[in-house]
Design an enzyme around this catalytic site. Structure first.
Site, PDB file in Angstrom:
ATOM      1  N   HIS A 176      -0.875   6.520  -8.203  1.00  0.00           N
ATOM      2  CA  HIS A 176      -0.258   5.905  -7.944  1.00  0.00           C
ATOM      3  C   HIS A 176      -0.875   4.275  -8.479  1.00  0.00           C
ATOM      4  CE1 HIS A 176       0.214   3.838  -4.035  1.00  0.00           C
ATOM      5  NE2 HIS A 176      -0.782   3.296  -3.419  1.00  0.00           N
TER       6      HIS A 176
ATOM      7  N   SER B 141       2.480   0.109  -2.974  1.00  0.00           N
ATOM      8  CA  SER B 141       1.502   0.635  -1.985  1.00  0.00           C
ATOM      9  C   SER B 141       1.285   0.443  -0.746  1.00  0.00           C
ATOM     10  CB  SER B 141       0.148   0.543  -2.177  1.00  0.00           C
ATOM     11  OG  SER B 141      -0.704   1.148  -1.926  1.00  0.00           O
TER      12      SER B 141
ATOM     13  N   ASP C 282       0.489  11.080  -6.522  1.00  0.00           N
ATOM     14  CA  ASP C 282      -0.441  10.867  -6.163  1.00  0.00           C
ATOM     15  C   ASP C 282       0.059  10.901  -4.911  1.00  0.00           C
ATOM     16  OD1 ASP C 282      -0.620   8.306  -3.914  1.00  0.00           O
ATOM     17  OD2 ASP C 282       1.401   7.258  -4.319  1.00  0.00           O
TER      18      ASP C 282
END
Length: 322
Positions: free
Chosen positions: A296, A163, A264
């Site tokens: 995610h 991320s 995601d």
């Protein structure tokens, strides 16, 4: 006594809430867990270290079980996620994740505790992580951390992140393409897992109607208020056509693995990044890995699922390449 609730200035759900009096609620702020010697599940030992007393940047370092006292291991420098404003190298989820990677890939891992926005806006996290990589590299000719000096193989340094940490990993590799690390150390490979990238114009399946309202859009200005290019800053939009954006052909590693998740919100943006690297003229090897039915950072928060285990296996294979 004034019992009124403080007035909200802005929200970036699920990360944090900011109040007009300047106070901040970090809504995703998982509790820390201590390091451990001989983890019962993996056999990995870990300890916490200070990298920079001046800035307070620290790290958790992981050492798997050794076959002999002189064994040299690949090195992973890892950057956690959390939108640049939450998360920690010491959280239970990240501790479990890096324990697993260290054990299965038989590598020495250093998970960096960088400073968080908005208290320390970007580029602070970028600078902290670059300084941490410099510190690690400096141990190639000796240093004060014995696990690194005794067991680190400085010909096999990897960096990685998930991320926001994947974004940091990208920017770190870009910097390594133009700036030297101590003692001529080079990065062998980097993995970016669902890295945070965004841009002013929607692409692929991104919604046109609410594109500018997405947290992915709004949070960049909040964590990096000094950015003149805004959401098309090359640090968050590596495919930006803004004048002066550096070419992806300058990536400072030999191998790159981009991991995406089909459900995601960042998926199309990350695939575009992979394609741009492949088309940039970069002389390294780039690969794309996708789990189509996942969201995610699923592999960190649902580590027992079959898809998470498959992804970790792919990361391990990447980290074991020579």
């Amino acid at each position: 006594m004034d019992s009124r609730e403080p007035e909200i200035a802005c929200e970036f759900l699920p990360f944090l809430r900011v109040y007009k009096d300047g106070s901040i609620d970090r809504l995703v702020d998982p509790p820390s867990v201590p390091p451990s010697l001989d983890d019962p599940d993996t056999g990995v030992s870990s300890k916490d270290i200070i990298i920079s007393p001046d800035t307070g940047v620290s790290a958790r370092i992981y050492l798997p079980k050794l076959t002999n006292t002189h064994q040299k291991l690949p090195i992973l420098v890892y950057f956690h996620g959390g939108g640049f404003c939450v998360g920690s190298a010491f959280s239970a989820a990240d501790h479990r994740y890096i324990n697993t990677l260290s054990s299965q890939a038989t590598l020495l891992a250093i998970s960096i505790e960088y400073r968080l926005a908005p208290t320390h806006p970007l580029p602070t996290a970028y600078e902290d992580c670059w300084a941490a990589l410099q510190w690690v590299s400096s141990h190639s000719t000796g240093g004060d951390e014995p696990w690194l000096t005794q067991h680190g193989n400085f010909d096999r340094i990897f960096i990685g992140g998930d991320s926001a940490g994947g974004n940091i990993a990208h920017n770190t590799v870009m910097r390594a393409g133009t700036e030297s690390l101590p003692n001529g150390v080079r990065i062998l490979g980097a993995f970016l897992s669902q890295p945070y990238f965004w841009g002013s114009q929607p692409i692929g399946s991104e919604s046109v109607e609410d594109h500018h309202q997405k947290v992915s859009y709004r949070i960049w200005k909040f964590v990096c208020p000094s950015s003149e290019a805004g959401i098309d800053d090359s640090r968050v939009n590596p495919c930006s056509r803004t004048p002066g954006c550096p070419s992806l052909s300058k990536l400072g590693c030999r191998r790159l693995l981009v991991c995406v998740a089909g459900k995601d919100e960042l998926r199309d943006r990350d695939v575009r990044y992979y394609e741009a690297v492949r088309e940039s003229g970069w002389e390294g090897e780039v690969e794309l890995y996708e789990e189509k039915e996942e969201g995610h950072v699923f592999h960190i928060f649902n580590p027992e699922s079959e898809n998470a285990k498959n992804m970790v296996s792919r990361l391990v294979a990447f980290l074991q390449m020579k």
